[in-house]
Design a protein around this motif. Structure first.
Motif: not given
Length: 347
Positions: A245-262
């Motif tokens: 398209h003439d007006d594309p959009k970009v969406f950056f997804f942050g890296k989230k490698s680890h989950n913590y029980d906190s």
């Protein structure tokens, strides 16, 4: 007539954003927002409060606190249609929009995907839109009366958003939209190992169904679903919507490698969206690097070579036969994507 404190005006002021920006990112009209901050609206609609605060990255718990200040009940399932209707009016224009936590990311994906056009996706696995609902929503999606209102609403809202995104995906497929996905081999194999080794009920079975759904769509429509395994690991996960398209959009997804029980608050900068030409160009250059790193053996005889790779990968875990069986009978939602049948008519 009871006069309410204009709580939402303070929230808008604290954001530091212009009303025009908040209007675009919330789907609430500039006229309504102007009346709101000028004290011309004593008690804004429940959906308006929720949509404004969601656009400003507030949690559901925080929204419920503000709603109580206007003598409203906490958000509940009947509130979802109006909030989704506001969300469909959102626009990704102007300055980069930062997003915290996953509910805000999921909200913005719906209007972004609705714009159509070629979609480029760089991540560690196929699109989540091929996931069975149970895998996407997680193992603990059942709610009960003892759950706090924000948790109950979060699960219901997530389900509704996923259903809407799948409907948009199915209509895009029916319209002939092209999807390009680039996956790092090591990230993919690490992901498969994690989900197949998971000791969480039927998660391994759901993961097999996820890949089988994607593989079935790729096999049925290889020119539409172009999925490549790369011999490089991109630093960013991202999506470009409307690349043709003439007006594309970009969406950056942050890296989230680890989950913590906190007990600490698990709110992270999840990513950002932008229509900045310089940002689009930056991620298009990254896409060219991804294309140059496609595994040449898997590029030959596509898609058969990719299906063989998936089958061999699952064979190493003793579940190649199950994967093949699921490919032969993918989930009904995946079948709608593949064939165009039974797709939802309302989103």
């Amino acid at each position: 007539m009871r006069i309410f404190e204009n709580i939402i005006r303070g929230i808008i002021g604290d954001s530091g954003l212009k009303l025009n920006t908040i209007s675009k990112t919330s789907g609430i009209s500039h006229t309504y927002l102007t009346k709101l901050i000028n004290d011309n609206i004593n008690r804004p609609g429940k959906d308006k409060i929720a949509s404004i605060m969601l656009a400003l990255n507030h949690s559901i718990e925080e929204i419920n606190t503000v709603l109580a200040g206007y003598d409203y009940q906490a958000l509940d399932e009947p509130d979802i249609p109006e909030i989704l209707e506001n969300n469909r009016k959102r626009k990704i224009q102007g300055n980069t929009l930062s997003l915290f936590d996953d509910i805000h990311v999921r909200l913005l994906l719906s209007p972004m995907e609705r714009m159509g056009g070629t979609k480029i996706l760089v991540k560690k696995a196929p699109s989540v839109l091929f996931m069975p609902n149970e895998l996407y929503l997680g193992p603990k999606t059942d709610t009960n009366e003892s759950d706090p209102p924000d948790k109950s609403f979060y699960h219901a809202f997530t389900r509704a958003l996923f259903k809407e995104r799948k409907a948009i995906f199915q209509m895009s497929c029916d319209a002939g939209t092209r999807f390009e996905t680039y996956i790092c081999r090591h990230c993919l194999e690490e992901y498969v190992k994690k989900v197949l080794d998971a000791d969480q009920g039927n998660q391994p079975e759901l993961a097999l169904r996820f890949f089988a759904n994607a593989a079935a769509a790729i096999q049925a429509n290889p020119d539409q679903h172009r999925t490549w395994i790369m011999e490089r690991c991109p630093w960013f996960d991202y999506m470009i919507q409307g690349d043709d398209h003439d007006d594309p959009k970009v969406f950056f997804f942050g890296k989230k490698s680890h989950n913590y029980d906190s007990t600490s608050e698990q709110v992270n900068l999840q990513g950002f969206s932008s229509d900045s030409p310089s940002m689009i160009d930056l991620f298009r250059k990254e896409t060219r690097l991804c294309r140059s790193a496609i595994d040449p053996q898997l590029k030959k005889n596509y898609p058969d070579s990719l299906i063989r790779y998936f089958t061999q990968l699952f064979r190493s875990y003793g579940c190649a036969e199950a994967f093949t069986a699921y490919m032969d009978r993918p989930d009904p939602a995946a079948m709608a994507v593949i064939t165009g049948d039974d797709r939802p008519r309302s989103t």
